[in-house]
Design a protein around this motif. Sequence first.
Motif, short mmCIF file in Angstrom:
data_model
loop_
_atom_site.label_atom_id
_atom_site.label_comp_id
_atom_site.label_asym_id
_atom_site.label_seq_id
_atom_site.Cartn_x
_atom_site.Cartn_y
_atom_site.Cartn_z
N ALA A 158 0.85 -1.20 0.00
CA ALA A 158 0.00 0.00 0.00
C ALA A 158 0.88 1.24 0.00
N VAL A 159 0.42 2.28 -0.70
CA VAL A 159 1.12 3.56 -0.77
C VAL A 159 0.13 4.65 -0.39
N ALA A 160 0.51 5.46 0.60
CA ALA A 160 -0.38 6.55 1.03
C ALA A 160 0.40 7.59 1.81
N ASP A 161 0.07 8.86 1.56
CA ASP A 161 0.63 9.98 2.33
C ASP A 161 2.16 10.01 2.32
N GLY A 162 2.75 9.62 1.18
CA GLY A 162 4.20 9.68 1.06
C GLY A 162 4.96 8.53 1.69
N PHE A 163 4.26 7.46 2.06
CA PHE A 163 4.89 6.28 2.66
C PHE A 163 4.42 5.02 1.94
N THR A 164 5.29 4.01 1.96
CA THR A 164 4.97 2.71 1.36
C THR A 164 5.00 1.65 2.46
N GLU A 165 3.97 0.83 2.52
CA GLU A 165 3.88 -0.22 3.52
C GLU A 165 3.65 -1.57 2.86
#
Length: 299
Positions: free
Chosen positions: A276-283
């Motif tokens: 997942a990619v959101a708000d400038g971070f990748t998890e």
Amino acid sequence: MICMLALLPGLFWTGGTDTAPALRHAGIEQFCAPPALAAPWKQAGFSVTPLSDGELRSRIGLSTPGIDHKVMVASATTAPWVDSNGWRFRRKPDGEFYYELPAGSGALAAAEAFAFDANAVLKIDPADLDAVGKMLQFLRAVPEKKLPDIADFGFIDDGSDDAAEILNLLSRRNLLYKMVRAPDPHLRLNVPSNSDNPQLFAAKIREQLKDDQRSLRVYGSEVVLCRLVGDDSAARIHVLNYGRPTVDGVRLRVRGSYSHAKLYAPESGGQPADFAVADGFTEFSLPEIGAYAVVDLTR
């Protein structure tokens, strides 16, 4: 038992040529050996780098990587005490190191040295031959990438034992630092090593960095330590498991928006789960992994 070849850690082998079948079974054709044994091994068809016991011990000795259960028993906390040499490699990137390893620790030591691009020689227990051989075969298959370390803050090392303990604690908490001689204006935080309480010092740094802004977070394990390297287009995470033979349920969060992830592990490969990619971070989450895995991220 590759000796300082293609960034792989080297092995120091003292056994006679009667162990040649076991070495070949483990996929090992190159290693270091005492000078008196080098010629017989070469005649047996192996590539051998002579290395005396004195030359081995002139290198910087390393701890056995893993969990120190004695410290855990004596500690007031329940958190596992991880013995990692990452901070030693970071402190002396040009150093020459050696491990003298009990059975069961050779594969993790090989992975640790590889993860930190360390010039290290491993003296292993013969019982670890197959496990180390398999790890070295895996390390040869990992695509080589030269990327700089990603850091959230600079650490001004004064060379003291107190500073060494701080570095150890920072590494155990996956706090990403860069060794600097003077404050680096490109980093959002620079800290000196003048503290008589390393535990509180490390906790204070974490508080100043703010967990939600750190370049790397590790969820689901207190025994998984990572090294993060990267540039504007790609990143690589070296994932080291210092605890049980396998660990699962680990989730990583990396600063940056990446489009693709590739997992390399002796047990499995392919794509990490729940990407997942959101708000400038990748998890993403990792499947069950053993001592070591590598995750490559690209934009």
